[in-house]
Design an enzyme around this catalytic site. Structure first.
Site, PDB file in Angstrom:
ATOM      1  N   ASN A 186       0.871  -1.182   0.000  1.00  0.00           N
ATOM      2  CA  ASN A 186       0.000   0.000   0.000  1.00  0.00           C
ATOM      3  C   ASN A 186       0.904   1.227   0.000  1.00  0.00           C
ATOM      4  O   ASN A 186       1.541   1.525   1.005  1.00  0.00           O
ATOM      5  CB  ASN A 186      -0.884  -0.034   1.257  1.00  0.00           C
ATOM      6  CG  ASN A 186      -1.659   1.250   1.452  1.00  0.00           C
ATOM      7  OD1 ASN A 186      -1.777   2.067   0.541  1.00  0.00           O
ATOM      8  ND2 ASN A 186      -2.203   1.428   2.655  1.00  0.00           N
TER       9      ASN A 186
ATOM     10  N   LYS B 262       0.014   4.273  -0.217  1.00  0.00           N
ATOM     11  CA  LYS B 262      -0.627   5.449   0.390  1.00  0.00           C
ATOM     12  C   LYS B 262      -0.430   6.669  -0.529  1.00  0.00           C
ATOM     13  O   LYS B 262      -0.455   6.519  -1.745  1.00  0.00           O
ATOM     14  CB  LYS B 262      -0.078   5.686   1.798  1.00  0.00           C
ATOM     15  CG  LYS B 262      -0.076   4.416   2.648  1.00  0.00           C
ATOM     16  CD  LYS B 262       0.219   4.672   4.089  1.00  0.00           C
ATOM     17  CE  LYS B 262       0.346   3.352   4.812  1.00  0.00           C
ATOM     18  NZ  LYS B 262       0.364   3.492   6.252  1.00  0.00           N
TER      19      LYS B 262
ATOM     20  N   HIS C 225      -9.323   1.069   5.274  1.00  0.00           N
ATOM     21  CA  HIS C 225      -8.027   1.276   5.938  1.00  0.00           C
ATOM     22  C   HIS C 225      -8.232   2.232   7.121  1.00  0.00           C
ATOM     23  O   HIS C 225      -9.017   3.172   7.030  1.00  0.00           O
ATOM     24  CB  HIS C 225      -7.017   1.847   4.937  1.00  0.00           C
ATOM     25  CG  HIS C 225      -5.615   1.828   5.457  1.00  0.00           C
ATOM     26  ND1 HIS C 225      -5.161   2.737   6.375  1.00  0.00           N
ATOM     27  CD2 HIS C 225      -4.582   0.988   5.209  1.00  0.00           C
ATOM     28  CE1 HIS C 225      -3.896   2.464   6.669  1.00  0.00           C
ATOM     29  NE2 HIS C 225      -3.516   1.404   5.970  1.00  0.00           N
TER      30      HIS C 225
ATOM     31  N   GLU D 185      -6.573   4.597   8.202  1.00  0.00           N
ATOM     32  CA  GLU D 185      -6.323   6.020   7.918  1.00  0.00           C
ATOM     33  C   GLU D 185      -7.555   6.662   7.293  1.00  0.00           C
ATOM     34  O   GLU D 185      -7.852   7.834   7.548  1.00  0.00           O
ATOM     35  CB  GLU D 185      -5.074   6.164   7.020  1.00  0.00           C
ATOM     36  CG  GLU D 185      -3.808   5.859   7.817  1.00  0.00           C
ATOM     37  CD  GLU D 185      -2.617   5.415   6.994  1.00  0.00           C
ATOM     38  OE1 GLU D 185      -2.656   5.511   5.748  1.00  0.00           O
ATOM     39  OE2 GLU D 185      -1.634   4.954   7.602  1.00  0.00           O
TER      40      GLU D 185
ATOM     41  N   GLU E  11      -5.043  -5.091  10.841  1.00  0.00           N
ATOM     42  CA  GLU E  11      -4.009  -4.070  10.973  1.00  0.00           C
ATOM     43  C   GLU E  11      -4.211  -3.293  12.283  1.00  0.00           C
ATOM     44  O   GLU E  11      -5.019  -2.348  12.321  1.00  0.00           O
ATOM     45  CB  GLU E  11      -4.078  -3.091   9.799  1.00  0.00           C
ATOM     46  CG  GLU E  11      -3.838  -3.711   8.447  1.00  0.00           C
ATOM     47  CD  GLU E  11      -3.287  -2.687   7.469  1.00  0.00           C
ATOM     48  OE1 GLU E  11      -2.187  -2.895   6.972  1.00  0.00           O
ATOM     49  OE2 GLU E  11      -3.955  -1.670   7.234  1.00  0.00           O
TER      50      GLU E  11
ATOM     51  N   GLY F 145       3.064   1.924  10.664  1.00  0.00           N
ATOM     52  CA  GLY F 145       4.070   2.962  10.502  1.00  0.00           C
ATOM     53  C   GLY F 145       4.850   3.293  11.758  1.00  0.00           C
ATOM     54  O   GLY F 145       5.536   4.312  11.819  1.00  0.00           O
TER      55      GLY F 145
ATOM     56  N   SER G  37       3.793  -2.499  10.144  1.00  0.00           N
ATOM     57  CA  SER G  37       5.252  -2.550  10.343  1.00  0.00           C
ATOM     58  C   SER G  37       5.880  -3.882   9.933  1.00  0.00           C
ATOM     59  O   SER G  37       6.854  -4.318  10.548  1.00  0.00           O
ATOM     60  CB  SER G  37       5.614  -2.188  11.789  1.00  0.00           C
ATOM     61  OG  SER G  37       5.249  -0.842  12.072  1.00  0.00           O
TER      62      SER G  37
ATOM     63  N   GLY H 135       2.967  -1.298   4.200  1.00  0.00           N
ATOM     64  CA  GLY H 135       3.026   0.123   3.848  1.00  0.00           C
ATOM     65  C   GLY H 135       4.448   0.532   3.501  1.00  0.00           C
ATOM     66  O   GLY H 135       4.927   0.304   2.392  1.00  0.00           O
TER      67      GLY H 135
END
Ligand code: PEP
Length: 248
Positions: A11, A13, A94, A96, A164, A170, A209, A230
């Protein structure tokens, strides 16, 4: 039911530019040595068409889609539009987007259903915040999130789930393997409860991560069917070792 191949998806992003087709090509070339792995990259929507022409066996996906097929939704993209550009599937829900755009479980279920209607795949994300993990109720919270986000027609033919933990995205922090195993077992039980036999065939990816140093251990955990990656997917040097770590 035959076991599906490991599924390793990057991903990107809001990162990358047209010049990064070179990164995709390096990943696609390396992926040829791992034909037993389903490999994907989800670049920003602006790069989908350009990337699709250079993807080899790497499946190009989108990072979101709108639930409606068309209409007055300025700035949004429908599943069919993304498919026409070259996306075979999209990530939905997701964390986010749930946080930044206020997406609800019902929104996520509608987006997944729209992808299915368009003949595309979906990767449906769920996961707990740090507060929820510390409350001791992460499993109950995440399984409820999945149950409420799951479209009724879901099956492993087109849907995957990504667990996730929000606090692992991250941050360089990863749950201990036993906690990942316990969550995946609980998510599997929810899938079977909601979907019956079809729930057994849905791949459950882990995301948060994942990197070349921890991929082998994470991908060996029971019922981890792959990884949503990510930061480490932005470079071939860090993404290819994760593809190579996927078990047969
Ligand atoms: C993600 O955002 O889906 C993700 C897993 O990010 P990272 O690998 O950077 O934690």
């Amino acid at each position: 039911m035959a076991k599906l191949p490991s599924y390793i998806v990057g991903n990107w992003k809001m990162n990358g530019s047209a010049a990064d087709v070179a990164v995709l090509q390096a990943i696609a070339q390396a992926a040829e040595a791992h034909p037993h792995v389903d490999t994907g990259i989800c670049p920003p929507a602006t790069l989908i068409a350009g990337f699709a022409a250079h993807a080899g066996q790497v499946q190009i996906g989108a990072q979101d889609c709108h639930a409606k097929a068309s209409g007055a939704h300025t700035g949004n993209l429908s599943a069919a539009m993304l498919q026409e550009a070259g996306a075979a599937y999209a990530i939905v829900g997701h964390s986010e987007r749930r946080a930044d755009q206020g997406e609800t479980d019902a929104d996520v279920a509608a987006k997944a259903e729209a992808l299915h209607t368009a003949g595309m795949g979906a990767i449906l994300c769920v996961g707990e915040t740090l507060e929820e993990r510390d409350s001791g109720h992460a499993i109950a919270i995440v399984t409820a999130q999945l149950a409420a986000s799951l479209p009724a027609s879901a099956s492993g033919d087109w849907l995957s789930v990504a667990y996730e933990p929000v606090w692992a995205i991250g941050t360089g922090r990863v749950p201990v393997s036993d906690d990942i195993a316990a969550m995946h077992a609980a998510l599997r039980a929810t899938l079977v409860e909601k979907l019956g036999e079809a729930g057994k065939g849905v791949r459950i990816l882990y995301g948060g991560s994942v990197n070349p140093g921890n991929a082998t251990e994470i991908l060996a955990i029971p019922d981890v069917g792959g990884a949503l990656v990510g930061g480490a997917s932005l470079k071939a040097e860090t993404f290819v070792p994760i593809i190579a770590a996927a078990p047969r």
